[in-house]
Design a protein around this motif. Structure first.
Motif, PDB file in Angstrom:
ATOM      1  N   ASP A 104       8.620  -0.781  29.079  1.00 11.05           N
ATOM      2  CA  ASP A 104       9.340  -1.869  28.017  1.00 11.05           C
ATOM      3  C   ASP A 104       9.903  -1.185  27.038  1.00 11.05           C
ATOM      4  O   ASP A 104      10.704  -1.842  26.263  1.00 11.05           O
ATOM      5  N   ARG A 105       9.973   0.262  26.996  1.00  9.34           N
ATOM      6  CA  ARG A 105      10.499   0.932  25.757  1.00  9.34           C
ATOM      7  C   ARG A 105      11.425   2.141  26.436  1.00  9.34           C
ATOM      8  O   ARG A 105      10.865   3.240  26.220  1.00  9.34           O
ATOM      9  N   PRO A 106      12.350   1.752  27.058  1.00 12.55           N
ATOM     10  CA  PRO A 106      13.272   2.928  27.326  1.00 12.55           C
ATOM     11  C   PRO A 106      13.596   3.820  26.254  1.00 12.55           C
ATOM     12  O   PRO A 106      14.071   3.563  25.327  1.00 12.55           O
ATOM     13  N   VAL A 107      13.658   5.164  26.996  1.00 18.08           N
ATOM     14  CA  VAL A 107      14.434   6.135  25.860  1.00 18.08           C
ATOM     15  C   VAL A 107      15.665   6.736  26.624  1.00 18.08           C
ATOM     16  O   VAL A 107      15.609   7.251  27.810  1.00 18.08           O
ATOM     17  N   HIS A 108      16.740   6.685  25.690  1.00 13.77           N
ATOM     18  CA  HIS A 108      18.107   7.049  26.396  1.00 13.77           C
ATOM     19  C   HIS A 108      18.010   8.415  26.867  1.00 13.77           C
ATOM     20  O   HIS A 108      17.564   9.425  26.124  1.00 13.77           O
ATOM     21  N   GLY A 109      18.439   8.692  27.971  1.00  7.22           N
ATOM     22  CA  GLY A 109      18.569  10.026  28.639  1.00  7.22           C
ATOM     23  C   GLY A 109      17.296  10.441  29.236  1.00  7.22           C
ATOM     24  O   GLY A 109      17.188  11.655  29.941  1.00  7.22           O
TER      25      GLY A 109
END
Length: 183
Positions: A104-109
């Motif tokens: 639920d907490r995507p990290v860019h890249g």
């Protein structure tokens, strides 16, 4: 799409008995619909990964980032599993599956970085000339990621459970790609 630095990435063989609960949560998550295990129980996931663990031509790895479970990668011999008999297969091909843990907490890249690490591992043995994937043609997210990693779609093929975009990437194409060339 570029790979970012997200932490220390490591992979170890899946331990079916110890990892079944975690893997079950991942493979049955709605975002993992293309993994094809939506209706599996924990026992069925455990058994599926026991079968893989016993198979000399198919291997599953639990990936961790900074020690935390974060992805599932599989490496297989496409001439003996999944894609047996396809004329496009060549000596030096290795098959790959990748599932990044739903969050639920995507990290860019993050996904691009994991893809880079998994492909680097696939290409580590000097005899590997291409990595082969066969994603469901409806999976537009993986299609974009594969393109960024240098994969070329050869054709659509009917497999037992899907119509797949048979795709390959060579070492050179991966190294020249947005994901593979990121440092």
């Amino acid at each position: 799409m570029t790979a970012a630095t997200v932490g220390t990435i490591g992979m170890a063989p899946v331990e079916p008995d110890a990892d079944a609960g975690l893997l079950h949560a991942w493979v049955t998550h709605p975002r993992s619909v293309f993994w094809g295990m939506q209706d599996h129980t924990v026992a069925q996931v455990r058994e599926a990964y026991r079968v893989i663990a016993a198979d000399p031509y198919h291997h599953a790895y639990l990936g961790r980032v900074d020690g935390e479970p974060a992805f599932l990668a599989e490496r297989y011999d496409p001439s003996r599993r999944e894609l047996v008999g396809l004329p496009e297969l060549r000596t030096g091909d290795v098959g790959m599956h990748l599932l990044v843990a739903p969050t639920d907490r995507p990290v860019h890249g993050f996904t691009a970085t994991v893809m880079r690490a998994v492909l680097q591992e696939c290409f580590r043995p000097p005899g590997v000339r291409r990595v082969v994937v066969e994603p469901d043609v409806r999976n537009s997210r993986i299609a974009a990621l594969n393109a960024a990693a240098g994969f070329e779609v050869l054709r659509h093929v009917r497999l037992a459970d899907k119509v797949a975009a048979l795709s390959v990437v060579t070492r050179d194409a991966f190294t020249a790609s947005t994901i593979g060339g990121a440092r």
